[in-house]
Design an enzyme around this catalytic site. Structure first.
Site, PDB file in Angstrom:
ATOM      1  CG  ASP A  47     -60.542 -19.782 107.771  1.00 29.19           C
ATOM      2  OD1 ASP A  47     -59.640 -19.952 106.933  1.00 29.19           O
ATOM      3  OD2 ASP A  47     -60.726 -18.698 108.353  1.00 29.19           O
ATOM      4  CG  HIS A  48     -58.506 -26.266 107.733  1.00 34.16           C
ATOM      5  ND1 HIS A  48     -58.213 -27.590 107.960  1.00 34.16           N
ATOM      6  CD2 HIS A  48     -59.315 -25.896 108.752  1.00 34.16           C
ATOM      7  CE1 HIS A  48     -58.823 -28.005 109.051  1.00 34.16           C
ATOM      8  NE2 HIS A  48     -59.493 -26.992 109.557  1.00 34.16           N
TER       9      HIS A  48
ATOM     10  N   GLY B 263     -58.096 -22.780 117.371  1.00 33.12           N
ATOM     11  CA  GLY B 263     -57.207 -23.127 116.270  1.00 33.12           C
ATOM     12  C   GLY B 263     -56.609 -24.512 116.326  1.00 33.12           C
ATOM     13  CD  GLU B 264     -57.927 -28.256 113.295  1.00 32.58           C
ATOM     14  OE1 GLU B 264     -57.495 -29.394 113.067  1.00 32.58           O
ATOM     15  OE2 GLU B 264     -58.840 -27.730 112.635  1.00 32.58           O
TER      16      GLU B 264
ATOM     17  CG  ASN C  28     -55.440 -25.067 109.608  1.00 30.98           C
ATOM     18  OD1 ASN C  28     -55.344 -25.530 108.482  1.00 30.98           O
ATOM     19  ND2 ASN C  28     -56.274 -25.567 110.517  1.00 30.98           N
TER      20      ASN C  28
ATOM     21  CB  SER D 172     -62.684 -29.300 122.896  1.00 32.39           C
ATOM     22  OG  SER D 172     -61.667 -28.457 123.421  1.00 32.39           O
ATOM     23  N   GLY D 173     -63.954 -28.576 126.024  1.00 34.15           N
ATOM     24  CA  GLY D 173     -63.790 -28.888 127.430  1.00 34.15           C
ATOM     25  C   GLY D 173     -64.420 -27.816 128.291  1.00 34.15           C
TER      26      GLY D 173
END
Length: 320
Positions: free
Chosen positions: A37-38, A106-107, A110, A172-173
């Site tokens: 989903d970008h 999120g990134e 985007n 991620s962590g």
């Protein structure tokens, strides 16, 4: 046995093609599907980024059995969590109970289109609050709240499925693993790291599904596969901490300008050897993952890949 899924990569194909691909994936026997989903592709050479939720709605009606899932949606910036809850409930109804809602923090690539990119700790706090809001709405409640990040004014979902979509959280962590173990129904990760699974279990995730994702590049010509993987997927070498911060495809181009083709091939199975893919899937299995979604690199290669997968790859992977 690891459940093998198929990835509808919105960054490398248009919406009609993506729906055709998942129909084909269902036909050849993939156990589930996921959808990115970008708003942007990572690299210009990928060339696409249609609206994932429209694709999912079409896929829900075009398929009959294969489970669908976002991998992943960010419910904090481009989308308000109340809107995500409505979309997810509708997808669950359209698919007759086959939808899972994968969420993540999120990134920049985007989310920057609607405002400044916040720091990592803020993003995680926003995700926690978003999951809480979505859960409340899934219960059919009238929701009003003024939290640390979101305002909800008398929201309610009027079309609710009998069973709410399971919620997955990408990790991620350690902090994201704690959030996932506490609030999610399943774990999402892109690397076969046992430490992520263990942290998830310690936070309450024991016995819940753990879904990984593995890029591969099928081609009968290995050299051509390596070239395509380098052209379209060398961004993968940056790792999540880097990739989440870069704001534009040009930034990914610059960050990966020194990545060599064979370096990409060391982390992505390239060619037509099912055993190479099986070894990569086994790494996820050894790390405690229950499901692995494959990404075939190259939007115009999906038909040949899916035919090969049904004939040779899936029988090999069922032994993992």
């Amino acid at each position: 046995m690891v459940n093998i899924g198929y990835t509808m990569m919105t960054e490398q194909a248009g919406p009609r093609q993506l729906v055709d691909h998942v129909v084909h994936a269902e036909d050849v026997g993939f156990g589930f599907s996921v959808t990115s989903d970008h708003a942007f592709p990572w690299l210009r050479s990928q060339g696409h980024s249609p609206y994932a939720w429209s694709v999912l709605g079409a896929a829900a009606r075009a398929t009959s059995e294969i489970p669908l899932m976002t991998y992943v949606t960010c419910p904090t910036m481009r989308y308000h969590p109340a809107v995500v809850a409505q979309k997810a409930a509708t997808l669950q109804l359209l698919s007759e109970g086959r939808f899972r809602l994968g969420l993540g923090s999120g990134e920049n690539l985007n989310e920057h289109i609607v405002g400044p990119w916040p720091a990592a700790d803020v993003r995680l706090g926003m995700l926690r609050e978003a999951v809480e809001i979505i859960r409340e709405l899934f219960r059919g409640e009238h929701v009003s709240r003024r939290g640390g990040y979101f305002t909800v004014e008398s929201a309610r979902l009027w079309d609710l499925p009998e069973e709410s979509p399971p919620i997955g959280v990408a990790v991620s962590g350690s902090r994201s693993c704690e959030l996932a173990g506490e609030l999610a129904d399943l774990l999402i990760a892109v690397e076969p790291e046992r430490g992520l699974v263990d942290a998830f279990d310690r936070a309450g995730g024991t016995g819940k599904p753990r879904i990984g994702q593995l890029p591969i590049c099928y081609d009968t010509d290995r050299e051509r596969a390596v070239e395509r993987a380098h052209d379209q997927f060398r961004w993968f070498a940056g790792g999540w901490k880097v990739n989440s911060e870069l704001p534009h495809p040009d930034a990914f181009e610059a960050a990966t300008r020194f990545v060599e083709p064979e370096g990409v091939a060391e982390s992505i199975p390239c060619g037509d050897d099912p055993e190479a893919v099986a070894r990569a899937v086994q790494e996820f299995a050894d790390a405690g993952f229950t499901d692995v979604a494959l990404v075939q690199i190259g939007g115009d290669t999906q038909h040949d890949f899916l035919e090969w997968a049904g004939d040779k790859l899936l029988p090999e992977l069922r032994a993992v």
